[in-house]
Scaffold this motif. Structure first.
Motif, mmCIF file in Angstrom:
data_model
loop_
_atom_site.group_PDB
_atom_site.id
_atom_site.type_symbol
_atom_site.label_atom_id
_atom_site.label_comp_id
_atom_site.label_asym_id
_atom_site.label_seq_id
_atom_site.Cartn_x
_atom_site.Cartn_y
_atom_site.Cartn_z
ATOM 1 N N LEU A 88 1.124 53.194 52.372
ATOM 2 C CA LEU A 88 1.943 52.012 52.153
ATOM 3 C C LEU A 88 2.175 51.338 53.494
ATOM 4 O O LEU A 88 2.131 51.987 54.547
ATOM 5 C CB LEU A 88 3.292 52.414 51.551
ATOM 6 N N ASP A 89 2.445 50.050 53.482
ATOM 7 C CA ASP A 89 2.697 49.329 54.717
ATOM 8 C C ASP A 89 4.203 49.324 55.011
ATOM 9 O O ASP A 89 4.990 48.786 54.231
ATOM 10 C CB ASP A 89 2.186 47.892 54.618
ATOM 11 N N PRO A 90 4.624 49.932 56.136
ATOM 12 C CA PRO A 90 6.052 49.997 56.470
ATOM 13 C C PRO A 90 6.725 48.652 56.661
ATOM 14 O O PRO A 90 7.950 48.556 56.543
ATOM 15 C CB PRO A 90 6.057 50.778 57.794
ATOM 16 N N GLY A 91 5.970 47.591 56.936
ATOM 17 C CA GLY A 91 6.559 46.278 57.176
ATOM 18 C C GLY A 91 6.805 45.451 55.931
ATOM 19 O O GLY A 91 7.258 44.312 56.033
ATOM 20 N N VAL A 157 9.565 51.178 61.384
ATOM 21 C CA VAL A 157 9.767 52.599 61.087
ATOM 22 C C VAL A 157 11.178 53.029 61.475
ATOM 23 O O VAL A 157 11.877 53.679 60.689
ATOM 24 C CB VAL A 157 8.699 53.460 61.793
ATOM 25 N N THR A 158 11.616 52.645 62.673
ATOM 26 C CA THR A 158 12.954 53.023 63.139
ATOM 27 C C THR A 158 14.042 52.490 62.204
ATOM 28 O O THR A 158 14.948 53.233 61.798
ATOM 29 C CB THR A 158 13.199 52.503 64.572
ATOM 30 N N GLU A 162 16.788 54.469 59.782
ATOM 31 C CA GLU A 162 18.220 54.161 59.799
ATOM 32 C C GLU A 162 18.735 53.839 58.399
ATOM 33 O O GLU A 162 19.827 54.273 58.011
ATOM 34 C CB GLU A 162 18.498 52.993 60.750
ATOM 35 N N LYS A 163 17.957 53.083 57.634
ATOM 36 C CA LYS A 163 18.353 52.760 56.256
ATOM 37 C C LYS A 163 18.430 54.017 55.393
ATOM 38 O O LYS A 163 19.364 54.169 54.583
ATOM 39 C CB LYS A 163 17.372 51.772 55.621
ATOM 40 N N VAL A 164 17.460 54.892 55.554
ATOM 41 C CA VAL A 164 17.477 56.160 54.800
ATOM 42 C C VAL A 164 18.727 56.947 55.176
ATOM 43 O O VAL A 164 19.449 57.430 54.305
ATOM 44 C CB VAL A 164 16.201 56.992 55.046
#
Length: 179
Positions: A88-91, A157-158, A162-164
């Motif tokens: 999957l694309d992280p962006g 990614v960072t 943080e959201k997780v």
């Protein structure tokens, strides 16, 4: 989706589980706690499919959200053989929301779970991450700040980690988050 209706988790049961009533994570938690051990659910983050072409064809992401797969700079979808399956694309914000819901469902649905471990919390390589949505978001970000492509990718990614963290700590403050 084990219990929660609060967080969407459309991921189906694994094809390797023959007994529809057996929950391996619940079993592992119970047995481990009997022996004073802690259990963290090990989740694969951006790696979305297996390598086996037959299993790829049955994969939820492949069937329902293939448009989320990452691409190279020419816009070509990555091959499953370039890493360990498709990524999957992280962006892509929809990818982040989807994964947040899946991980939140796990933490909420297993109240005895000790932690959540994020594996493959990265881009598959420097050659990928060029999903059209990601590129457009990067171009917009560059209008407001000096930012290299690699810095922007790292930020995706960072900020997702943080959201997780914020989401799962809001559900259960005691849960360990590791990667």
């Amino acid at each position: 989706n084990r219990v929660s209706e609060r967080y969407a988790n459309p991921e189906p049961r694994s094809y390797i589980l023959d007994d529809e009533h057996f929950d391996p994570l619940d079993y592992a938690i119970i047995k481990a706690h009997e022996h004073g051990l802690r259990v963290q659910a090990w989740v694969v983050v951006y790696n979305a499919t297996p390598l086996d072409p037959k299993r790829i064809a049955e994969n939820y992401i492949w069937q329902n959200r293939r448009e989320w797969l990452t691409r190279d700079a020419s816009g070509k979808e990555m091959s499953s053989k370039e890493q360990y399956g498709y990524f999957l694309d992280p962006g892509v914000p929809a990818v982040q929301e989807y994964l947040l819901d899946v991980f939140s469902d796990i933490v909420l649905s297993y109240p005895m779970l000790d932690g959540l471990h994020l594996d493959y919390i990265r881009y598959p390589s420097v050659s990928f991450g060029y999903h059209p949505t990601s590129v457009a978001r990067y171009e917009e970000a560059k209008k407001h700040e000096r930012l290299s492509w690699n810095e922007w990718r790292m930020r995706q990614v960072t900020e997702f980690v943080e959201k997780v963290r914020d989401r799962i700590k809001g559900i259960r403050p005691d849960v360990i988050l590791s990667a």
